[in-house]
Design a protein around this motif. Sequence first.
Motif, PDB file in Angstrom:
ATOM      1  N   ASN A  58       1.261   3.690  -4.859  1.00 33.53           N
ATOM      2  CA  ASN A  58       2.225   3.954  -5.923  1.00 33.53           C
ATOM      3  C   ASN A  58       2.155   2.869  -6.982  1.00 33.53           C
ATOM      4  OD1 ASN A  58       5.230   3.004  -6.829  1.00 33.53           O
ATOM      5  ND2 ASN A  58       5.045   5.243  -6.884  1.00 33.53           N
ATOM      6  N   LEU A  59       2.274   3.280  -8.226  1.00 32.57           N
ATOM      7  CA  LEU A  59       2.288   2.334  -9.336  1.00 32.57           C
ATOM      8  C   LEU A  59       3.298   2.787 -10.378  1.00 32.57           C
ATOM      9  CD1 LEU A  59      -0.726   0.655 -11.082  1.00 32.57           C
ATOM     10  CD2 LEU A  59       1.054   1.740 -12.452  1.00 32.57           C
ATOM     11  N   VAL A  60       4.065   1.847 -10.882  1.00 32.82           N
ATOM     12  CA  VAL A  60       5.018   2.111 -11.955  1.00 32.82           C
ATOM     13  C   VAL A  60       4.708   1.168 -13.095  1.00 32.82           C
ATOM     14  CG1 VAL A  60       7.425   2.165 -12.658  1.00 32.82           C
ATOM     15  CG2 VAL A  60       6.793   2.845 -10.335  1.00 32.82           C
ATOM     16  N   PRO A  61       4.306   1.694 -14.247  1.00 28.94           N
ATOM     17  CA  PRO A  61       4.011   0.827 -15.396  1.00 28.94           C
ATOM     18  C   PRO A  61       5.236   0.606 -16.263  1.00 28.94           C
ATOM     19  CG  PRO A  61       3.295   3.044 -15.883  1.00 28.94           C
ATOM     20  CD  PRO A  61       3.902   3.081 -14.494  1.00 28.94           C
ATOM     21  N   TYR A  62       5.242  -0.502 -16.975  1.00 25.94           N
ATOM     22  CA  TYR A  62       6.322  -0.765 -17.920  1.00 25.94           C
ATOM     23  C   TYR A  62       6.343   0.235 -19.073  1.00 25.94           C
ATOM     24  CZ  TYR A  62       7.938  -5.278 -16.079  1.00 25.94           C
ATOM     25  OH  TYR A  62       8.493  -6.280 -15.312  1.00 25.94           O
ATOM     26  N   SER A  63       5.216   0.833 -19.369  1.00 25.57           N
ATOM     27  CA  SER A  63       5.120   1.700 -20.527  1.00 25.57           C
ATOM     28  C   SER A  63       6.038   2.912 -20.458  1.00 25.57           C
ATOM     29  CB  SER A  63       3.675   2.156 -20.725  1.00 25.57           C
ATOM     30  OG  SER A  63       3.206   2.861 -19.586  1.00 25.57           O
ATOM     31  N   ASP A  64       6.217   3.499 -19.269  1.00 26.98           N
ATOM     32  CA  ASP A  64       7.071   4.676 -19.156  1.00 26.98           C
ATOM     33  C   ASP A  64       7.954   4.703 -17.908  1.00 26.98           C
ATOM     34  OD1 ASP A  64       4.331   6.947 -18.181  1.00 26.98           O
ATOM     35  OD2 ASP A  64       5.215   5.212 -17.177  1.00 26.98           O
ATOM     36  N   PHE A  65       7.788   3.764 -17.007  1.00 29.31           N
ATOM     37  CA  PHE A  65       8.565   3.664 -15.769  1.00 29.31           C
ATOM     38  C   PHE A  65       8.494   4.935 -14.918  1.00 29.31           C
ATOM     39  CE2 PHE A  65      10.553  -0.372 -15.296  1.00 29.31           C
ATOM     40  CZ  PHE A  65      10.611  -0.915 -16.574  1.00 29.31           C
ATOM     41  N   LYS A  66       7.418   5.661 -15.038  1.00 32.31           N
ATOM     42  CA  LYS A  66       7.182   6.806 -14.182  1.00 32.31           C
ATOM     43  C   LYS A  66       6.428   6.392 -12.921  1.00 32.31           C
ATOM     44  CE  LYS A  66       6.927  10.310 -17.844  1.00 32.31           C
ATOM     45  NZ  LYS A  66       6.067  11.337 -18.477  1.00 32.31           N
ATOM     46  N   ASN A  67       6.626   7.155 -11.871  1.00 32.36           N
ATOM     47  CA  ASN A  67       5.897   6.941 -10.628  1.00 32.36           C
ATOM     48  C   ASN A  67       4.543   7.636 -10.687  1.00 32.36           C
ATOM     49  OD1 ASN A  67       7.559   5.461  -8.488  1.00 32.36           O
ATOM     50  ND2 ASN A  67       9.034   6.977  -9.247  1.00 32.36           N
ATOM     51  N   TYR A  68       3.498   6.882 -10.440  1.00 35.72           N
ATOM     52  CA  TYR A  68       2.155   7.435 -10.336  1.00 35.72           C
ATOM     53  C   TYR A  68       1.673   7.259  -8.903  1.00 35.72           C
ATOM     54  CZ  TYR A  68       2.114   7.675 -15.407  1.00 35.72           C
ATOM     55  OH  TYR A  68       2.407   7.977 -16.717  1.00 35.72           O
ATOM     56  N   TRP A  69       1.049   8.302  -8.382  1.00 33.99           N
ATOM     57  CA  TRP A  69       0.651   8.338  -6.981  1.00 33.99           C
ATOM     58  C   TRP A  69      -0.826   8.617  -6.820  1.00 33.99           C
ATOM     59  CZ3 TRP A  69       4.383   7.018  -3.552  1.00 33.99           C
ATOM     60  CH2 TRP A  69       5.714   7.144  -3.968  1.00 33.99           C
ATOM     61  N   GLY A  70      -1.400   8.024  -5.792  1.00 32.53           N
ATOM     62  CA  GLY A  70      -2.746   8.370  -5.405  1.00 32.53           C
ATOM     63  C   GLY A  70      -2.755   9.672  -4.634  1.00 32.53           C
ATOM     64  N   GLN A  71      -3.938  10.109  -4.256  1.00 27.42           N
ATOM     65  CA  GLN A  71      -4.073  11.385  -3.563  1.00 27.42           C
ATOM     66  C   GLN A  71      -3.651  11.311  -2.098  1.00 27.42           C
ATOM     67  OE1 GLN A  71      -6.518   9.322  -4.210  1.00 27.42           O
ATOM     68  NE2 GLN A  71      -7.784   9.174  -2.374  1.00 27.42           N
ATOM     69  N   GLY A  72      -3.535  10.127  -1.572  1.00 29.49           N
ATOM     70  CA  GLY A  72      -3.178   9.930  -0.185  1.00 29.49           C
ATOM     71  C   GLY A  72      -4.396   9.776   0.700  1.00 29.49           C
ATOM     72  N   THR A  73      -4.274   8.935   1.705  1.00 30.07           N
ATOM     73  CA  THR A  73      -5.342   8.747   2.670  1.00 30.07           C
ATOM     74  C   THR A  73      -4.746   8.779   4.075  1.00 30.07           C
ATOM     75  OG1 THR A  73      -7.205   7.312   3.321  1.00 30.07           O
ATOM     76  CG2 THR A  73      -5.203   6.203   2.561  1.00 30.07           C
ATOM     77  N   GLN A  74      -5.376   9.541   4.945  1.00 30.35           N
ATOM     78  CA  GLN A  74      -4.853   9.750   6.296  1.00 30.35           C
ATOM     79  C   GLN A  74      -5.173   8.568   7.192  1.00 30.35           C
ATOM     80  OE1 GLN A  74      -3.081  12.549   7.687  1.00 30.35           O
ATOM     81  NE2 GLN A  74      -2.834  11.102   9.395  1.00 30.35           N
ATOM     82  N   VAL A  75      -4.158   8.095   7.886  1.00 25.97           N
ATOM     83  CA  VAL A  75      -4.317   7.076   8.917  1.00 25.97           C
ATOM     84  C   VAL A  75      -3.847   7.671  10.236  1.00 25.97           C
ATOM     85  CG1 VAL A  75      -3.551   4.831   9.788  1.00 25.97           C
ATOM     86  CG2 VAL A  75      -4.077   5.124   7.354  1.00 25.97           C
ATOM     87  N   THR A  76      -4.735   7.711  11.203  1.00 24.55           N
ATOM     88  CA  THR A  76      -4.404   8.249  12.512  1.00 24.55           C
ATOM     89  C   THR A  76      -4.667   7.195  13.570  1.00 24.55           C
ATOM     90  OG1 THR A  76      -4.994  10.500  11.818  1.00 24.55           O
ATOM     91  CG2 THR A  76      -4.846  10.077  14.180  1.00 24.55           C
ATOM     92  N   VAL A  77      -3.646   6.883  14.342  1.00 26.97           N
ATOM     93  CA  VAL A  77      -3.749   5.890  15.409  1.00 26.97           C
ATOM     94  C   VAL A  77      -3.593   6.623  16.732  1.00 26.97           C
ATOM     95  CG1 VAL A  77      -2.908   3.723  16.337  1.00 26.97           C
ATOM     96  CG2 VAL A  77      -2.739   4.176  13.877  1.00 26.97           C
ATOM     97  N   SER A  78      -4.667   6.704  17.475  1.00 26.28           N
ATOM     98  CA  SER A  78      -4.655   7.470  18.713  1.00 26.28           C
ATOM     99  C   SER A  78      -5.745   6.975  19.644  1.00 26.28           C
ATOM    100  CB  SER A  78      -4.864   8.959  18.428  1.00 26.28           C
ATOM    101  OG  SER A  78      -4.942   9.712  19.627  1.00 26.28           O
ATOM    102  N   SER A  79      -5.465   7.051  20.935  1.00 25.40           N
ATOM    103  CA  SER A  79      -6.453   6.703  21.937  1.00 25.40           C
ATOM    104  C   SER A  79      -7.228   7.920  22.403  1.00 25.40           C
ATOM    105  CB  SER A  79      -5.780   6.029  23.140  1.00 25.40           C
ATOM    106  OG  SER A  79      -4.820   6.889  23.732  1.00 25.40           O
TER     107      SER A  79
END
Length: 117
Positions: A96-117
């Motif tokens: 997530n990133l919020v710039p001073y220019s517009d104070f909007k939330n910008y998001w990445g596409q997401g990356t999956q993290v799976t913790v399993s044995s």
Amino acid sequence: QVQLVESGGGLVQPGGSLRLSCAASGRILSIYSMGWYRQAPGKQRELVAGVTNSGTIKYADAVKGRFTFSRDTAKRTADLQMNSLKPEDTAVYYCNLVPYSDFKNYWGQGTQVTVSS
């Protein structure tokens, strides 16, 4: 015109480590905040770690002592080093990133993290 690209997700065994990276690009003059969030199926999105203009890094209680957030303002990158991973850390992680220019939330596409044995 802000783009966020995430990398580093994957499958890891409990107790293992992963490092997530986020690279920001576009017409960003100044960054108000940058951080990592996660969302598991059926759960609310939650802040994992991040920093605002206060300069103080905030961590979720569940990850304190295990995760380390870092940001390079010049390179416009933010990393999340995740150690001692637990199954409950399994989620999609979003930059997530919020710039001073517009104070909007910008998001990445997401990356999956799976913790399993």
